[in-house]
Design a protein around this motif. Structure first.
Motif, PDB file in Angstrom:
ATOM      1  N   ARG A 142       0.822  -1.219   0.000  1.00 35.12           N
ATOM      2  CA  ARG A 142       0.000   0.000   0.000  1.00 35.12           C
ATOM      3  C   ARG A 142       0.850   1.260   0.000  1.00 35.12           C
ATOM      4  O   ARG A 142       0.511   2.248  -0.667  1.00 35.12           O
ATOM      5  CB  ARG A 142      -0.931   0.013   1.226  1.00 35.12           C
ATOM      6  CG  ARG A 142      -2.093  -0.958   1.150  1.00 35.12           C
ATOM      7  CD  ARG A 142      -3.136  -0.628   2.220  1.00 35.12           C
ATOM      8  NE  ARG A 142      -2.543  -0.579   3.554  1.00 35.12           N
ATOM      9  CZ  ARG A 142      -2.482  -1.610   4.387  1.00 35.12           C
ATOM     10  NH1 ARG A 142      -2.965  -2.785   4.001  1.00 35.12           N
ATOM     11  NH2 ARG A 142      -1.959  -1.479   5.588  1.00 35.12           N
ATOM     12  N   ARG A 143       1.932   1.242   0.761  1.00 39.83           N
ATOM     13  CA  ARG A 143       2.692   2.474   0.980  1.00 39.83           C
ATOM     14  C   ARG A 143       3.786   2.726  -0.056  1.00 39.83           C
ATOM     15  O   ARG A 143       4.130   3.878  -0.320  1.00 39.83           O
ATOM     16  CB  ARG A 143       3.307   2.450   2.386  1.00 39.83           C
ATOM     17  CG  ARG A 143       2.253   2.461   3.492  1.00 39.83           C
ATOM     18  CD  ARG A 143       2.863   2.287   4.857  1.00 39.83           C
ATOM     19  NE  ARG A 143       1.826   2.229   5.897  1.00 39.83           N
ATOM     20  CZ  ARG A 143       2.067   1.985   7.163  1.00 39.83           C
ATOM     21  NH1 ARG A 143       3.309   1.752   7.570  1.00 39.83           N
ATOM     22  NH2 ARG A 143       1.060   1.950   8.039  1.00 39.83           N
ATOM     23  N   ALA A 144       4.336   1.674  -0.612  1.00 37.33           N
ATOM     24  CA  ALA A 144       5.434   1.856  -1.572  1.00 37.33           C
ATOM     25  C   ALA A 144       5.015   2.706  -2.774  1.00 37.33           C
ATOM     26  O   ALA A 144       5.764   3.600  -3.194  1.00 37.33           O
ATOM     27  CB  ALA A 144       5.968   0.497  -2.026  1.00 37.33           C
ATOM     28  N   PRO A 145       3.833   2.486  -3.378  1.00 34.68           N
ATOM     29  CA  PRO A 145       3.432   3.361  -4.484  1.00 34.68           C
ATOM     30  C   PRO A 145       3.282   4.820  -4.067  1.00 34.68           C
ATOM     31  O   PRO A 145       3.564   5.725  -4.861  1.00 34.68           O
ATOM     32  CB  PRO A 145       2.084   2.766  -4.925  1.00 34.68           C
ATOM     33  CG  PRO A 145       2.126   1.349  -4.496  1.00 34.68           C
ATOM     34  CD  PRO A 145       2.879   1.366  -3.201  1.00 34.68           C
ATOM     35  N   ILE A 146       2.842   5.060  -2.820  1.00 38.35           N
ATOM     36  CA  ILE A 146       2.737   6.439  -2.336  1.00 38.35           C
ATOM     37  C   ILE A 146       4.114   7.080  -2.264  1.00 38.35           C
ATOM     38  O   ILE A 146       4.312   8.234  -2.654  1.00 38.35           O
ATOM     39  CB  ILE A 146       2.040   6.470  -0.958  1.00 38.35           C
ATOM     40  CG1 ILE A 146       0.618   5.921  -1.075  1.00 38.35           C
ATOM     41  CG2 ILE A 146       2.032   7.883  -0.391  1.00 38.35           C
ATOM     42  CD1 ILE A 146      -0.090   5.769   0.247  1.00 38.35           C
ATOM     43  N   VAL A 147       5.088   6.308  -1.770  1.00 34.14           N
ATOM     44  CA  VAL A 147       6.466   6.801  -1.705  1.00 34.14           C
ATOM     45  C   VAL A 147       6.975   7.114  -3.110  1.00 34.14           C
ATOM     46  O   VAL A 147       7.637   8.140  -3.337  1.00 34.14           O
ATOM     47  CB  VAL A 147       7.375   5.764  -1.017  1.00 34.14           C
ATOM     48  CG1 VAL A 147       8.839   6.174  -1.114  1.00 34.14           C
ATOM     49  CG2 VAL A 147       6.974   5.586   0.444  1.00 34.14           C
ATOM     50  N   ALA A 148       6.651   6.244  -4.066  1.00 33.75           N
ATOM     51  CA  ALA A 148       7.087   6.468  -5.451  1.00 33.75           C
ATOM     52  C   ALA A 148       6.518   7.770  -5.993  1.00 33.75           C
ATOM     53  O   ALA A 148       7.230   8.548  -6.653  1.00 33.75           O
ATOM     54  CB  ALA A 148       6.658   5.292  -6.328  1.00 33.75           C
ATOM     55  N   VAL A 149       5.248   8.046  -5.720  1.00 39.61           N
ATOM     56  CA  VAL A 149       4.614   9.283  -6.195  1.00 39.61           C
ATOM     57  C   VAL A 149       5.244  10.497  -5.527  1.00 39.61           C
ATOM     58  O   VAL A 149       5.455  11.538  -6.169  1.00 39.61           O
ATOM     59  CB  VAL A 149       3.096   9.236  -5.943  1.00 39.61           C
ATOM     60  CG1 VAL A 149       2.461  10.606  -6.173  1.00 39.61           C
ATOM     61  CG2 VAL A 149       2.445   8.210  -6.849  1.00 39.61           C
ATOM     62  N   VAL A 150       5.556  10.380  -4.243  1.00 43.38           N
ATOM     63  CA  VAL A 150       6.216  11.489  -3.534  1.00 43.38           C
ATOM     64  C   VAL A 150       7.566  11.789  -4.180  1.00 43.38           C
ATOM     65  O   VAL A 150       7.907  12.956  -4.429  1.00 43.38           O
ATOM     66  CB  VAL A 150       6.376  11.160  -2.039  1.00 43.38           C
ATOM     67  CG1 VAL A 150       7.264  12.193  -1.354  1.00 43.38           C
ATOM     68  CG2 VAL A 150       5.017  11.111  -1.353  1.00 43.38           C
ATOM     69  N   PHE A 151       8.359  10.766  -4.450  1.00 47.48           N
ATOM     70  CA  PHE A 151       9.658  10.962  -5.098  1.00 47.48           C
ATOM     71  C   PHE A 151       9.478  11.627  -6.469  1.00 47.48           C
ATOM     72  O   PHE A 151      10.211  12.554  -6.831  1.00 47.48           O
ATOM     73  CB  PHE A 151      10.369   9.619  -5.278  1.00 47.48           C
ATOM     74  CG  PHE A 151      10.959   9.058  -4.020  1.00 47.48           C
ATOM     75  CD1 PHE A 151      11.363   9.889  -2.985  1.00 47.48           C
ATOM     76  CD2 PHE A 151      11.120   7.691  -3.863  1.00 47.48           C
ATOM     77  CE1 PHE A 151      11.912   9.368  -1.819  1.00 47.48           C
ATOM     78  CE2 PHE A 151      11.669   7.155  -2.715  1.00 47.48           C
ATOM     79  CZ  PHE A 151      12.063   8.000  -1.682  1.00 47.48           C
ATOM     80  N   LEU A 152       8.508  11.116  -7.234  1.00 47.04           N
ATOM     81  CA  LEU A 152       8.287  11.649  -8.583  1.00 47.04           C
ATOM     82  C   LEU A 152       7.896  13.126  -8.524  1.00 47.04           C
ATOM     83  O   LEU A 152       8.482  13.955  -9.237  1.00 47.04           O
ATOM     84  CB  LEU A 152       7.195  10.825  -9.268  1.00 47.04           C
ATOM     85  CG  LEU A 152       6.986  11.007 -10.765  1.00 47.04           C
ATOM     86  CD1 LEU A 152       6.321   9.770 -11.353  1.00 47.04           C
ATOM     87  CD2 LEU A 152       6.144  12.223 -11.087  1.00 47.04           C
ATOM     88  N   CYS A 153       6.927  13.454  -7.686  1.00 52.95           N
ATOM     89  CA  CYS A 153       6.436  14.835  -7.623  1.00 52.95           C
ATOM     90  C   CYS A 153       7.480  15.786  -7.051  1.00 52.95           C
ATOM     91  O   CYS A 153       7.485  16.977  -7.393  1.00 52.95           O
ATOM     92  CB  CYS A 153       5.160  14.893  -6.787  1.00 52.95           C
ATOM     93  SG  CYS A 153       3.729  14.104  -7.567  1.00 52.95           S
ATOM     94  N   ALA A 154       8.352  15.286  -6.190  1.00 56.77           N
ATOM     95  CA  ALA A 154       9.356  16.149  -5.558  1.00 56.77           C
ATOM     96  C   ALA A 154      10.504  16.503  -6.496  1.00 56.77           C
ATOM     97  O   ALA A 154      11.264  17.443  -6.222  1.00 56.77           O
ATOM     98  CB  ALA A 154       9.908  15.477  -4.301  1.00 56.77           C
ATOM     99  N   THR A 155      10.634  15.779  -7.596  1.00 56.10           N
ATOM    100  CA  THR A 155      11.813  15.942  -8.455  1.00 56.10           C
ATOM    101  C   THR A 155      12.003  17.371  -8.973  1.00 56.10           C
ATOM    102  O   THR A 155      13.107  17.921  -8.877  1.00 56.10           O
ATOM    103  CB  THR A 155      11.764  14.943  -9.620  1.00 56.10           C
ATOM    104  OG1 THR A 155      11.759  13.612  -9.100  1.00 56.10           O
ATOM    105  CG2 THR A 155      12.970  15.118 -10.537  1.00 56.10           C
TER     106      THR A 155
END
Length: 424
Positions: free
Chosen positions: A29-42
């Protein structure tokens, strides 16, 4: 039992269904959220670390891998990746990477060339696997999350540029204005996708605010590449909203044609641009690029089939073949690369590399045409913008560039899953 004693085949045993543990369920559940955070923060992180897209591509892929393993979907994603590699476009991309790796053997800069093979090939592989993972795991990219992250990057960049780099200097970072050129490029490339997502949710006020801030950041920057990319995106996005299929085909055909014709176009590029545009943009940002291309193009004809080897453009002015050139000509060849990705591929990987790249490019446009209808105009605009930027700036094999393109591909894959359900 009698059958088994008489040599009969044992009855097949049904595979046990995958049953994730509670810990695995939380990770899934949480790993995709982390991926989106990394992507948006770039884009925001690029303000202080302009090379970071490559690192963030690795981080996003790692998060998606963790989530896929926890959900029992990693094997299926690997199967998707293998099937993609067996398509014409996938085979062409793999062939291009293989040719780039082989060209290290005849490159005048083998160590540098080998490093850029890793940058280029690694970026392509990570992006392709991450897209497969994103589609398998149902990665979601909330419109507001992307818009707010992109708006934050644009606002910080605009404030820093307007204040003469006061923000970065206060934080002890390099205050040179050109350091924000790449974040301006990132903003220009992400704007069409954010536009599509916000428009689909009818968030028109947020969309207007994002465009206002984005235009300010790109306008204040000294990146003419970002300004060109934004202009191309707007010129393509508007008609694509009215006739998405027709505009997509025109952009795809034009991009592939320009790629293949680049050795012929490069020497006359400055003549194709009106004098008024040369004067407005300036010699150091526009005219000099045409002069670089004009000096580079003759080298393409000297080794037309397999080229000079990857990253040979970095060594052109020091080659024996350049000894007879005037100092001014060698100076034009000493900018590290031609600032024209199609021309660089022609120079370094020859006709074979150019054909493989053109096939992969055409396949990429074909894949974009299969996106959900609300995304197609934005995808066409992003692809046209990225191609225009690649034709006038940056090295063809730079890690940050492929990292940024990879993150864009993941973002579109995530958006596609949500918007496909809204199609009539």
């Amino acid at each position: 039992m009698t059958d088994r004693l008489e040599g009969g085949a044992p009855e097949p045993v049904a595979p046990r269904p995958f049953a994730p543990t509670p810990v695995a369920q939380r990770v899934a559940r949480r790993a995709p959220i982390v991926a989106v955070v990394f992507l948006c923060a770039t884009p925001t992180l690029m303000i202080v670390a302009r090379e970071i897209p490559a690192t963030m591509l690795v981080a996003v892929t790692a998060a998606l891998v963790a989530g896929a393993i926890a959900a029992g979907l990693a094997g299926a994603a690997l199967g998707d990746l293998r099937r993609a590699g067996a398509t014409i476009g996938g085979a062409a991309a793999l062939g291009l990477v293989a040719l780039a790796a082989a060209s290290v053997l005849w490159s005048p800069t083998p160590a540098r060339g080998a490093a850029h093979v890793v940058h280029f090939g690694g970026g392509l592989l990570l992006a392709a696997f991450a897209v497969a993972l994103a589609l398998r795991t149902g990665l979601r990219l909330p419109a507001r999350a992307l818009a707010l992250a992109l708006g934050a990057a644009a606002l910080l960049a605009a404030l820093d540029l307007a204040s003469g780099s006061a923000l970065r200097e206060a934080a002890a970072f390099d205050g040179e204005a050109y350091r924000l050129n790449r974040v301006a490029v990132a903003i220009a490339l992400f704007l069409p996708l954010a536009t599509a997502l916000l428009a689909a949710e009818r968030r028109h006020l947020l969309l207007g605010a994002l465009w206002a801030i984005g235009l300010a950041a790109i306008g204040l920057s000294i990146s003419h590449s970002a300004k060109l990319g934004l202009l191309v995106a707007i010129l393509v996005l508007v008609p694509a909203l009215l006739a998405p299929r027709v505009v997509h085909r025109i952009v795809a055909i034009a991009s592939v044609a320009v790629f293949l014709a680049m050795p012929l176009l490069a020497p006359i590029a400055n003549d194709l641009v009106p004098a008024r545009v040369h004067e407005a943009v300036g010699y150091g940002s526009l005219t000099i690029r045409g002069e670089i291309w004009a000096e580079t193009a003759p080298f393409v004809r000297q080794k037309p089939i397999l080229g000079w080897g990857i990253e040979a453009s970095h060594a052109l002015p020091g080659l024996p073949e350049a000894a007879g050139l005037a100092p001014a000509q060698r100076d034009l060849l000493s900018w590290g690369h031609p600032h024209n990705a199609p021309l660089q591929i022609w120079l370094e990987l020859g006709l074979v590399g150019a054909l493989l790249a053109a096939i992969a490019l055409a396949a990429g446009f074909a894949a974009l045409a299969r996106l959900p209808r609300p995304l197609r105009p934005a995808a066409t605009a992003t692809a046209a913008s990225a191609f225009a930027i690649a034709c006038v700036s940056h090295g063809a094999f730079q890690a940050w560039w492929w990292g940024l393109l990879g993150l864009l591909a993941i973002a579109y894959a995530a958006a596609a899953r949500d918007l496909s359900a809204r199609e009539p």
